[in-house]
Enzyme design. Structure first.
Site, short mmCIF file in Angstrom:
data_model
loop_
_atom_site.label_atom_id
_atom_site.label_comp_id
_atom_site.label_asym_id
_atom_site.label_seq_id
_atom_site.Cartn_x
_atom_site.Cartn_y
_atom_site.Cartn_z
N ASN A 174 -3.96 -5.49 12.47
CA ASN A 174 -5.72 -4.65 12.71
C ASN A 174 -6.31 -5.51 13.61
O ASN A 174 -7.56 -5.75 13.27
CB ASN A 174 -5.96 -4.74 11.19
CG ASN A 174 -5.21 -3.72 10.35
OD1 ASN A 174 -5.08 -2.76 10.76
ND2 ASN A 174 -4.81 -4.12 9.07
N GLN A 187 -4.53 -7.28 -6.22
CA GLN A 187 -4.94 -7.69 -4.87
C GLN A 187 -6.37 -6.94 -4.77
O GLN A 187 -6.29 -5.73 -4.58
CB GLN A 187 -4.03 -7.31 -3.85
CG GLN A 187 -4.48 -8.27 -2.60
CD GLN A 187 -3.61 -8.00 -1.32
OE1 GLN A 187 -3.51 -6.83 -0.97
NE2 GLN A 187 -3.24 -9.13 -0.60
N GLY A 247 8.54 -7.74 0.15
CA GLY A 247 7.56 -6.62 0.27
C GLY A 247 8.42 -5.37 0.31
O GLY A 247 9.12 -4.83 -0.97
N HIS A 261 -7.36 -10.66 -1.27
CA HIS A 261 -6.85 -10.18 0.20
C HIS A 261 -7.74 -10.88 1.32
O HIS A 261 -8.71 -10.21 1.61
CB HIS A 261 -6.86 -8.70 0.38
CG HIS A 261 -5.90 -8.23 1.21
ND1 HIS A 261 -5.46 -8.80 2.53
CD2 HIS A 261 -5.44 -6.96 1.51
CE1 HIS A 261 -4.67 -8.21 3.24
NE2 HIS A 261 -4.40 -7.03 2.56
N THR A 265 0.88 -1.20 -0.11
CA THR A 265 0.21 -0.24 -0.11
C THR A 265 1.13 1.03 -0.09
O THR A 265 1.73 1.35 0.87
CB THR A 265 -0.82 -0.08 1.27
OG1 THR A 265 -1.78 -0.97 1.07
CG2 THR A 265 -1.57 1.26 1.45
C1 8OZ Z 1 -0.05 -1.04 5.35
C2 8OZ Z 1 -0.83 0.17 5.21
C3 8OZ Z 1 -1.99 -0.02 4.77
C4 8OZ Z 1 -2.84 -1.01 4.49
C5 8OZ Z 1 -2.08 -4.76 4.40
C6 8OZ Z 1 -3.18 -3.43 2.58
O1 8OZ Z 1 -1.68 -4.74 5.74
C7 8OZ Z 1 -2.48 -3.39 3.84
C8 8OZ Z 1 -1.71 -2.21 4.37
C9 8OZ Z 1 -0.55 -2.08 4.89
O2 8OZ Z 1 -2.52 -5.85 3.92
#
Ligand code: 8OZ
Length: 362
Positions: free
Chosen positions: A234, A98, A316, A174, A25
């Site tokens: 998250n 993705q 990455g 994803h 991202t």
């Molecule tokens: C970093 C910042 C925002 C989103 C992920 C799509 O961790 C992300 C993401 C990573 O899969």
């Protein structure tokens, strides 16, 4: 002995090596979440990867959780992505997109009509998102109604069709990092009492329905998925990830997906997080290709391929600061360090201005 730099047959594609550029991202889409010419240049610079997985891209407006992430739901976005795929193909590269729905990892300011983000259950995540140039707490979500779930699946199906229309070689679902499909999987997030909550079979249902819809739309050879069985990213949490992911992988095998891309440990952090977790138990349940990821260096990647533990290895962050990562790994050259300040948002700086080795040496 098979090595990192040998070609690889992925579905109907022949990839030039076993090195995958992981989805990253970067928050550089233009107004309307449209991919830009600069993004085309960025991906073209990295086209020597065996496979590029382009950054997470929302399949519907509600699927956005951070500012300036690209979408794949409007005609303008499809046209913008076409410039990207043309640029990568012109350099001989291969590129998947993705497909993303963030679920509860969002902010009202990014949602249509300023509405609450959607989630399996109305439980706010303890995590931050990136809005107006700063990291801020995510908003309180609302639980999706049962009658809304077919619309979510339809969004993934349309996203896949649009990705193919935009010239992508395939899509990666994803299913990782605490976003919508992963939220449904986990008993620490999903407290539903309908057919999409409770048992492992129920919690996996939405991911599998979305996967099936995509397979129906674009075929198994163009459909992969990314999973992160033990990540705490998250605010993802499950009381017992091994049987959960054993089931998920068995069902993805039944659907015939072309690859599974697994983040081992904590995303972008400790590889040993959540240990012991048996990734081999997942691999043994899947007949398609296996991509491994998270903190690999050259030696670890060579070992993963040579031992047969993986078919490809995704990198990455090294791809951010090393557009010619494949060549640097081939020569065992030093890698450039990335600048964290320019990761999310902005323009050329820290994006397309990392030089390849040749230029750096001059
Ligand atoms: C970093 C910042 C925002 C989103 C992920 C799509 O961790 C992300 C993401 C990573 O899969």
């Amino acid at each position: 002995m098979t090595g990192l730099f040998d070609t690889y047959r992925l579905g109907d594609l022949t990839l030039s090596n076993r090195i995958v550029m992981a989805p990253l991202t970067r928050n550089r889409a233009a107004a309307g979440n449209v991919p830009t010419a600069l993004m085309a240049e960025y991906y073209a610079q990295r086209a020597s990867a065996g496979l590029i997985v382009a950054e997470a891209t929302q399949v519907v407006p509600e699927g956005q959780g951070y500012q300036d992430t690209p979408g794949i739901h409007s005609a303008e976005q499809v046209a913008g992505w076409k410039r990207v795929t043309d640029a990568v193909h012109a350099r001989g590269g291969r590129i998947f997109l993705q497909l993303w729905h963030v679920g509860r990892v969002s902010h009202v300011s990014l949602q249509p009509g300023g509405q609450a983000p959607v989630a399996p259950s109305a439980i706010r995540a303890k995590t931050k998102t990136f809005v107006n140039g700063t990291f801020t707490d995510v908003s309180e979500p609302r639980a999706l109604r049962l009658d809304e779930l077919p619309g979510i699946v339809a969004g993934y199906r349309k996203g896949a069709a649009n990705a193919i229309a935009a010239g992508f070689d395939g899509v990666e679902i994803h299913g990782a990092n605490g976003y919508l499909l992963d939220q449904f999987l986990r008993d620490g997030i999903n407290q539903r009492t309908d057919a999409y909550g409770g048992s492992i079979e129920n919690r996996a249902r939405l991911m599998l329905e979305a996967s099936q819809a995509i397979v129906e739309e674009i075929g198994t050879a163009r459909t992969g998925i990314r999973l992160s069985p033990v990540t705490p990213a998250n605010d993802a949490a499950d009381s017992n990830p091994q049987p959960l992911f054993n089931h998920v992988v068995e069902q993805l095998d039944r659907l015939g997906l072309v690859y599974i891309h697994v983040i081992e440990g904590s995303t972008g952090a400790d590889r040993e997080y959540g240990a012991p977790f048996d990734y081999g138990a997942l691999r043994s349940r899947f007949r398609g290709s296996w991509i491994t990821n998270n903190g690999y260096d050259r030696a670890m990647a060579e070992n993963a391929i040579a031992s047969g533990r993986a078919d490809m290895v995704a990198f990455g962050r090294p791809f951010i600061s090393n557009p010619d990562l494949v060549e640097r790994l081939r020569r065992d050259s030093p890698l450039a360090q990335l600048n964290r300040a320019t990761l999310y948002g902005g323009g050329v700086e820290g994006y397309t201005d990392y030089p390849p080795l040749q230029a750096a040496a001059e």
